[in-house]
Every structure is written in C-alpha cells, then in structure tokens.
Design an enzyme around this catalytic site. Structure first.
Site, PDB file in Angstrom:
ATOM      1  N   GLU A 133       0.822  -1.207   0.000  1.00 25.17           N
ATOM      2  CA  GLU A 133       0.000   0.000   0.000  1.00 25.17           C
ATOM      3  C   GLU A 133       0.855   1.256   0.000  1.00 25.17           C
ATOM      4  O   GLU A 133       0.376   2.357   0.273  1.00 25.17           O
ATOM      5  CB  GLU A 133      -0.969  -0.015   1.182  1.00 25.17           C
ATOM      6  CG  GLU A 133      -1.989  -1.141   1.042  1.00 25.17           C
ATOM      7  CD  GLU A 133      -3.042  -1.160   2.136  1.00 25.17           C
ATOM      8  OE1 GLU A 133      -2.865  -0.474   3.165  1.00 25.17           O
ATOM      9  OE2 GLU A 133      -4.040  -1.863   1.958  1.00 25.17           O
ATOM     10  N   LYS A 153     -15.699  -1.342   2.928  1.00 21.75           N
ATOM     11  CA  LYS A 153     -15.052  -1.688   1.660  1.00 21.75           C
ATOM     12  C   LYS A 153     -16.177  -2.176   0.754  1.00 21.75           C
ATOM     13  O   LYS A 153     -16.791  -3.212   1.037  1.00 21.75           O
ATOM     14  CB  LYS A 153     -14.015  -2.785   1.870  1.00 21.75           C
ATOM     15  CG  LYS A 153     -12.830  -2.339   2.743  1.00 21.75           C
ATOM     16  CD  LYS A 153     -11.980  -3.530   3.135  1.00 21.75           C
ATOM     17  CE  LYS A 153     -10.653  -3.091   3.761  1.00 21.75           C
ATOM     18  NZ  LYS A 153      -9.960  -4.228   4.408  1.00 21.75           N
TER      19      LYS A 153
HETATM   20  P1  PGA Z   1      -6.823  -5.572   2.520  1.00 23.32           P
HETATM   21  O1  PGA Z   1      -6.152  -4.493   3.437  1.00 23.32           O
HETATM   22  O2  PGA Z   1      -7.239  -4.913   1.266  1.00 23.32           O
HETATM   23  O3  PGA Z   1      -5.747  -6.591   2.364  1.00 23.32           O
HETATM   24  O4  PGA Z   1      -8.025  -6.120   3.262  1.00 23.32           O
HETATM   25  C1  PGA Z   1      -6.730  -3.333   3.840  1.00 23.32           C
HETATM   26  C2  PGA Z   1      -7.140  -3.369   5.294  1.00 23.32           C
HETATM   27  O5  PGA Z   1      -6.945  -4.364   5.988  1.00 23.32           O
HETATM   28  O6  PGA Z   1      -7.702  -2.413   5.765  1.00 23.32           O
HETATM   29 ZN    ZN Z   2      -8.076  -3.604   7.833  1.00 22.30          ZN
END
Ligand code: PGA
Ligand code: ZN
Length: 418
Positions: free
Chosen positions: A202, A342
C-alpha cells in the site's frame, strides 16, 4: 434504460487480474468501473470469483467477465439505470447465493458501480452528487498508511498498517500536504538510519523494526522533523488486522515478527493484547485502532470498547466485513464504535449504503477504505464524500492507484469551494 453491459479483464496494482465493467445507456453514455481486491480477506466478506486455472496463477477473472457478458447482461438490459436499488436487487437475485459465490462479488460490483457512473453521466452531475445529493459539504479526513507490515509487506512488523491522521487544519489539501510531508520525512530518516526504504503493497515503508513501539517512535521523529506536533497536528491510527495473528487453538495472538527480532516467542492473549494497546495509547497519540482483535472475538471486542472506546476509535474491518447483519450484531453487543467500509466486501453499492446507514444511525463513525490490490478507479473518493464518512483510507502517497483517490478528493474539494 440499460442498453448493454460489458466486462474485460484488466490488471490491478499487484499485477493480478481485476474485473472492469461498462454500462451503456442513453445511446452513447458509458460508465466504467473496476473492482479492487484484498490481500487479507475476512471470513465474512462476499466471495470474489477467480478462475483457478493455470493462467495468471489461478487468479484470472475470465469467468467473471463471461458472467457479466452473459447472465448479468440478460438480467439487467432494459432496466432503468437511474434505479440503483432495483438494479442491485436484480444482481443479487441473479447470483442467488448468500455470499455471491455463484457469479462473484467482483462480477456484481463491477456492474453495480459502472451503472452508478452511467447514471451520473446521464444526469450530467459528478458521482458524489448523484450519490449524495446536494448535502456533501466536507471532505473526509485521511488515514494515511506510512508504514506497512503484516501480510502487506515482507518485513517484521506484525501490525499491518501504521497510519497518520492529521489534526485540525483548514481543508483537505492542507491535511494531505501535512501527511505527505511526514511520509517524505520518514523516508529520509529511514534512509539516513540505514533502514530499507522499500515499500509494501500500500506504499508505506516496510523496514525490519523490532516492534510497534520502535515504529511509533520513528513516526514521531518524522512528524517532528516535518515541523509538526504529535497529538495536535498528527495522530496515529493502527490496523492490527488481528485475525491474521490469532491462533484459534492456543487462543493467543502470535507476534511473528517481534518474536523473530527478539529471539523468543511472543504471544499475547486477549487481555494482554488489550493491555498492550492501552500501553501504546498511553505513550503515543493513538486516535484509532482497526481490527484490534480477531473477527470472531465478540467478547474481546465488547471489553476493548468498554475500556478504550471513550478515547479511541475502535474500527471493525474484518469484524464487520461491510455486512449489515454483522454491523447490527456489533451494535447490539456494544462492539467497536467505527466501521471500515469496503464496497467490494458487500458486493453491490446498495448493500454498502445500507451498511453505512445502519452504522451511522447507531452513531458509529465511517471509514471508507481501498483494498490492497487497487486499480485507477477513484469512486471511493466520491462515495466517502457522498456519505459523509469521517475518514478515508487510501494508502501512502505512493503509487498512482493510491494517489488517484487523493487527487480526486482534491478535485471535489475545489468544486465544493472549500
Ligand atoms: P486488505 O487491506 O485490502 O488486504 O483487506 C486493507 C485493510 O486491511 O484495511
Ligand atoms: Zn483492515
């Protein structure tokens, strides 16, 4: 009415296939959307469809593409593109499973999001206005990852994300500048101290540090070097992604990296882990902890919310998985006080909205989040503004798939005249 829908296989920021969908309406109006993907997917999130064949090491999305072009096309062509709720209902019905495993959450979300874009284009308004009406007036505060750990990097940090959160300042562009300056100063400090400045998935730096305290000290140094005061200009948020650390048999959290660096096995049970967070929050200005505990540890979540919830945002990511039923359970149990949203954990836009509204009604704060594997799609910026999210998580100011979201927020802020 929707005249056609179409999908293709593209690449995400990790070089893995991702689904991109287009929705045609009004003769020539085409909205487009692509779907991100997590590294650490929660047990309770909607299931994405991957081909599991030789090409792309099993990660291809050709079947998802076919599902858009065949089943979903048949189901939604002719529907009103302005009726997002009816469209999403039809998508969910056509899939027919509880967790979207038949056609794939990525399949459904691509069409759901592309349709929203088409609708906004048809009405000649920006996406954040289409989704949020005339209400949007503020830009969410960034939670910017600057150190990556856990499954997001190959270093020794057990906590997956160390994020910085700017304090009060004039507007989003000031906040973005402040965070980015801390990020750049951290890079110089790491480099001068002989640490690696390679980045994780990230965009945060991923040095091998002995433990969380050392990481937090470095962030303090970086903030100071940038001319900012901790606890006033800069606060810290952690994403422990604790489900990965949790061992269901021993019922303890395993700190793999810390163990390696210190040459002894380091584990913490729920009580010890909560005490550890209390200790960290006593020494550093921590304003939020995400996935502090395992996704099934409801008792632990209740306890930590009682102990730290007054002072700190306790955010559920894997815990809630953008799932209305789990959020309702959390509200009932008094677990957490913030929800990470998400969109692809839900699988359609409407279900994500329902999750946001359910959480907001109970007074939970909203953090709209990217995924580890991202694309150039910037819709989460518009969604965060439209739904008055308190925060947005879009990673480090590194990699166009991350900065694209911040840049979109800059444009929206300009349009709103802030
Ligand atoms: P992920 O990470 O996209 O691997 O879920 C983001 C998070 O954990 O917030
Ligand atoms: Zn997370």
């Amino acid at each position: 009415p929707i005249q056609d829908i179409y999908a293709r296989e593209i690449l995400d920021s990790r070089g893995n296939p991702a689904l991109e969908a287009e929705v045609l309406a009004g003769g020539e109006i085409v909205g487009r959307a692509s779907v991100p993907s997590g590294a650490l997917t929660g047990t309770y999130e909607a299931t994405e469809l991957r081909d599991r064949e030789a090409r792309y090491l099993g990660k291809g999305v050709e079947r998802a593409v076919e599902n858009v072009n065949n089943q979903l096309a048949q189901a939604v062509i002719g529907m009103n593109v302005l009726d997002q709720a009816a469209l999403d209902k039809m998508l969910v019905k056509t899939d027919g499973s509880r967790d979207k495993r038949n056609l794939g959450a990525n399949t459904l979300l691509g069409v759901s999001m592309a349709a929203a874009h088409t609708a906004a284009l048809a009405l000649k308004i920006p996406l954040y206005r289409y989704l949020g009406g005339t209400n949007p007036k503020e830009i969410p505060i960034p939670m910017m990852t600057i150190l990556d750990g856990g499954i997001h990097a190959d270093n020794t940090l057990d906590i997956q994300e160390f994020m910085i959160v700017p304090g009060k300042s004039k507007n989003f562009r000031e906040r973005l500048r402040i965070c980015t300056e801390v990020y750049q100063n951290l890079k110089e400090i790491l480099s001068k101290s002989g640490f690696s400045i390679r980045t994780g998935g990230e965009g945060g730096f991923a040095p091998d540090l002995p433990d969380a305290k050392e990481a937090l000290k470095l962030i303090e140094d970086a903030a100071k070097r940038a001319g900012y005061q901790m606890g006033r200009d800069i606060f810290i948020a952690l994403d422990a992604a604790a489900s990965r650390l949790y061992n269901k048999d021993s019922r303890k959290y395993e700190f793999f990296g810390e163990s390696k660096m210190k040459g002894q096995r380091i584990t913490r049970d729920t009580e010890e882990l909560i005490e550890y967070y209390e200790e960290l929050a006593g020494s550093f200005p921590i304003c939020a902890i995400e996935d502090a505990l395992d996704e099934d540890d409801w008792d632990g979540w209740r306890t930590i919310t009682e102990r730290l919830g007054e002072k700190i945002q306790l955010a559920g990511d894997a815990l809630f998985s953008t799932n209305v039923q789990r959020i309702k359970k959390g509200i009932q149990e008094g677990a957490a006080n913030a929800v990470v949203i998400k969109i692809n954990q839900a699988g359609t836009l409407s279900e994500a909205f329902e999750a946001i509204e359910t959480a907001q009604k109970a007074g939970y704060q909203i953090i709209i989040s990217h995924r580890y594997g991202e694309t150039e799609d910037t819709a989460i910026a518009d969604i965060a503004v439209a739904f008055h999210a308190e925060h947005i998580k879009a990673g480090a100011p590194c990699g166009t798939e991350r900065t694209a979201k911040y840049n979109q927020l800059l444009r929206i802020e300009e349009e709103l005249g802030i």
